[in-house]
Design a protein around this motif. Structure first.
Motif: not given
Length: 110
Positions: A1-26
């Protein structure tokens, strides 16, 4: 059974964060240490970084050597945090992704 989301509840935005390979490993090391998902860890790092930046604390942003590979890490942040990051990035005269990259890198090296 699929999850039912409440409208507007805990809506999060997708963002990109560029990280160097070293920072990604950290980031992965920190996730293993704290037993958190990458998304939860990035969310915590961004919130902490925003609080420190707003309080006037000096952020130690690591220097890049220019030859490092940069990876685009995607994560979800709440709209309030994204809005605050947008304002701080504008004050710093940087695009949001560049500001987030610097902020997260500083938090990972702290």
């Amino acid at each position: 059974m699929p999850r039912v989301k409440k409208p507007g509840a805990d809506e999060k935005m997708l963002v990109q964060i560029p990280l160097t390979e070293c920072m990604f490993n950290r980031l992965d090391e920190k996730c293993r240490e704290d037993v958190r998902s990458r998304t939860k860890m990035l969310e915590a790092l961004v919130r902490t970084g925003v609080r420190q930046y707003e309080s006037g604390s000096e952020l130690n942003i690591p220097k890049r050597d220019g030859g490092e590979k940069v990876l685009g890490v995607w994560t979800r942040l709440d709209p309030e945090t994204v809005s605050r990051v947008n304002e701080l990035a504008a004050d710093d005269d940087r695009p949001r992704t560049a500001f987030l990259s610097r902020l997260v890198s500083a938090m990972l090296t702290a």
